[in-house]
Design a protein around this motif. Structure first.
Motif, PDB file in Angstrom:
ATOM      1  N   CYS A  32       0.691  -1.046   0.174  1.00 16.71           N
ATOM      2  CA  CYS A  32       0.018  -0.105  -0.050  1.00 16.71           C
ATOM      3  C   CYS A  32       0.921   1.249   0.062  1.00 16.71           C
ATOM      4  O   CYS A  32       2.154   1.076   0.171  1.00 16.71           O
ATOM      5  CB  CYS A  32      -0.747  -0.099   1.100  1.00 16.71           C
ATOM      6  SG  CYS A  32      -2.067  -1.571   1.323  1.00 16.71           S
ATOM      7  N   PHE A  69     -12.063   9.557   1.364  1.00 16.17           N
ATOM      8  CA  PHE A  69     -12.241   8.794   0.431  1.00 16.17           C
ATOM      9  C   PHE A  69     -13.534   8.211  -0.122  1.00 16.17           C
ATOM     10  O   PHE A  69     -13.731   7.367  -0.655  1.00 16.17           O
ATOM     11  CB  PHE A  69     -11.424   7.412   1.011  1.00 16.17           C
ATOM     12  CG  PHE A  69     -10.067   7.802   1.811  1.00 16.17           C
ATOM     13  CD1 PHE A  69      -9.128   8.677   1.059  1.00 16.17           C
ATOM     14  CD2 PHE A  69      -9.789   7.307   2.818  1.00 16.17           C
ATOM     15  CE1 PHE A  69      -8.024   9.037   1.558  1.00 16.17           C
ATOM     16  CE2 PHE A  69      -8.595   7.674   3.470  1.00 16.17           C
ATOM     17  CZ  PHE A  69      -7.734   8.652   2.776  1.00 16.17           C
ATOM     18  N   CYS A  87     -11.241   3.339  -1.034  1.00 14.71           N
ATOM     19  CA  CYS A  87      -9.901   3.079  -0.104  1.00 14.71           C
ATOM     20  C   CYS A  87     -10.115   2.890   1.313  1.00 14.71           C
ATOM     21  O   CYS A  87     -11.253   3.259   1.785  1.00 14.71           O
ATOM     22  CB  CYS A  87      -8.956   4.043  -0.436  1.00 14.71           C
ATOM     23  SG  CYS A  87      -8.456   4.174  -2.301  1.00 14.71           S
ATOM     24  N   SER A  88      -9.202   2.283   1.789  1.00 13.69           N
ATOM     25  CA  SER A  88      -9.322   2.336   3.486  1.00 13.69           C
ATOM     26  C   SER A  88      -7.804   2.784   3.875  1.00 13.69           C
ATOM     27  O   SER A  88      -6.956   2.693   3.153  1.00 13.69           O
ATOM     28  CB  SER A  88      -9.275   0.471   3.756  1.00 13.69           C
ATOM     29  OG  SER A  88     -10.460   0.068   3.560  1.00 13.69           O
ATOM     30  N   MET A  89      -7.793   3.115   4.903  1.00  9.66           N
ATOM     31  CA  MET A  89      -6.731   3.583   5.658  1.00  9.66           C
ATOM     32  C   MET A  89      -6.642   2.915   7.235  1.00  9.66           C
ATOM     33  O   MET A  89      -7.792   3.019   7.904  1.00  9.66           O
ATOM     34  CB  MET A  89      -6.804   5.142   5.936  1.00  9.66           C
ATOM     35  CG  MET A  89      -5.353   5.640   6.625  1.00  9.66           C
ATOM     36  SD  MET A  89      -5.512   7.532   6.497  1.00  9.66           S
ATOM     37  CE  MET A  89      -6.615   8.064   7.722  1.00  9.66           C
ATOM     38  N   ILE A 145      -2.281   3.320   3.498  1.00 10.45           N
ATOM     39  CA  ILE A 145      -3.663   3.590   2.680  1.00 10.45           C
ATOM     40  C   ILE A 145      -3.746   2.629   1.269  1.00 10.45           C
ATOM     41  O   ILE A 145      -2.369   2.614   0.678  1.00 10.45           O
ATOM     42  CB  ILE A 145      -3.986   5.054   2.287  1.00 10.45           C
ATOM     43  CG1 ILE A 145      -5.195   5.384   1.612  1.00 10.45           C
ATOM     44  CG2 ILE A 145      -2.865   5.599   1.510  1.00 10.45           C
ATOM     45  CD1 ILE A 145      -5.508   6.757   1.557  1.00 10.45           C
TER      46      ILE A 145
END
Length: 344
Positions: free
Chosen positions: A123, A292, A297-299, A318
């Motif tokens: 990532c 986002f 997306c993910s963080m 991320i």
């Protein structure tokens, strides 16, 4: 909602999420039946999948296709069903080695830590560097060019940062030295805000021995630092890794939107600052945050503390919503603790 799922539903839901993390592709009832390893017919599995879809946890991207978890489903899974893995001794040793100071400045260590997380997680790595609200040790003005000077700030725990400031044209070099000497006499052991308050008050009260030119340089230097250092600064490494697994045009559009978001440093700082206000690892999935909402997306991010046990920054990754949460969460958590020990 977890309580609404019986064990069969949980097993099927977990299998779908695991497959999504592995491949990003929809999974059908026959594949689920083979993966489960328990005697459940595809028809029974389809019924459970329909129930999970009614709950808003799954969706079908195409007619007659398998199912994928929704962002709400992913959040439920991560916060309620995820079994977090443990780092291996080799992974811990690798993180320890990458975060070792060995004569490097703290910003260099943080940048290396961000690159390391990017490499381990596939990532982009993020670090919110510490705010400059720690005790100061030294400040110096260095002449760069006509009308410009470099301000070098050193904190008591070894953080070194530079800023460029505008100074009056034709100013003699002795003025910079006078400004440096004056500030060093005033700021040792104080935070930047404390030093600024004291110096500005003294200049306003005309109790300082500085001439007008030196006073302007001092005020310019303090204003630059106070304005830019109050929220820390963002280090991003490994954005290109987000392109490694793009399989469709829609994915590319999401990644392009993410790149644009990463360039909006102010928005990122606000989001990371929000993570700083909580303890432990924070997980933001998809539209859970405005940054986002269109990026898919993910963080995963965790704050780290200084020697006074105050949160001074954050580190994390991320990536797409199908990142390997079980592996990355403990990785981010451990790295944040290692950096905290460096600041202790």
């Amino acid at each position: 909602m977890i309580s609404e799922l019986n064990q069969r539903s949980r097993d099927i839901f977990r299998t779908i999420v695991d497959a999504y993390v592995e491949t990003g592709e929809p999974i059908g009832s026959r594949t689920i039946s083979r993966r489960l390893g328990i005697p459940l017919s595809p028809a029974t599995i389809r019924n459970v999948m329909a129930d999970l879809e009614d709950l808003g946890l799954l969706y079908a991207p195409h007619t007659s296709a398998g199912r994928l978890p929704t962002e709400a489903g992913l959040r439920l899974f991560v916060h309620g069903l995820l079994e977090i893995g443990a780092l291996s001794e080799q992974e811990r040793e690798s993180i320890d080695a990458k975060c070792a100071t060995s004569g490097r400045s703290l910003p260099d260590v943080l940048a290396e830590a961000s690159s390391m997380l990017s490499g381990l997680s596939s990532c982009a790595g993020l670090v919110l560097a510490p705010k400059t609200d720690r005790a100061l040790k030294h400040i110096e003005f260095v002449n760069l060019a006509p009308g410009r000077a470099l301000v070098v700030l050193v904190t008591e725990d070894g953080l070194v940062e530079n800023r460029v400031v505008e100074v009056p044209l034709g100013m003699p070099g002795s003025t910079l030295q006078t400004a440096s000497n004056y500030l060093n006499a005033k700021l040792i052991g104080r935070t930047l805000d404390e030093a600024k308050t004291a110096v500005v008050r003294e200049i306003d009260d005309q109790r300082t021995q500085l001439d007008e030119l030196s006073s302007r340089v001092v005020e310019a230097g303090l204003a630059t630092w106070a304005g830019s250092g109050s929220t820390g600064h963002l280090i991003v490494r490994g954005q290109a890794k987000l392109l490694d697994d793009v399989t469709a045009l829609s994915d590319l559009e999401r990644i392009r939107a993410l790149f644009e978001a990463l360039e909006t440093k102010e928005a990122m700082l606000r989001l990371l600052d929000a993570a700083n206000k909580a303890e432990g690892v924070q997980i933001f999935i998809g539209a859970e945050n405005t940054l986002f909402s269109h990026a898919g997306c993910s963080m995963i991010i965790a704050p780290y503390q200084d020697s006074r046990e105050q949160i001074v920054g954050a580190i994390g990754v991320i990536g797409p919503t199908r990142i390997n949460y079980a592996r990355i969460i403990p990785m981010v958590d451990y790295t944040a603790k290692v950096i905290g020990r460096l600041l202790g």
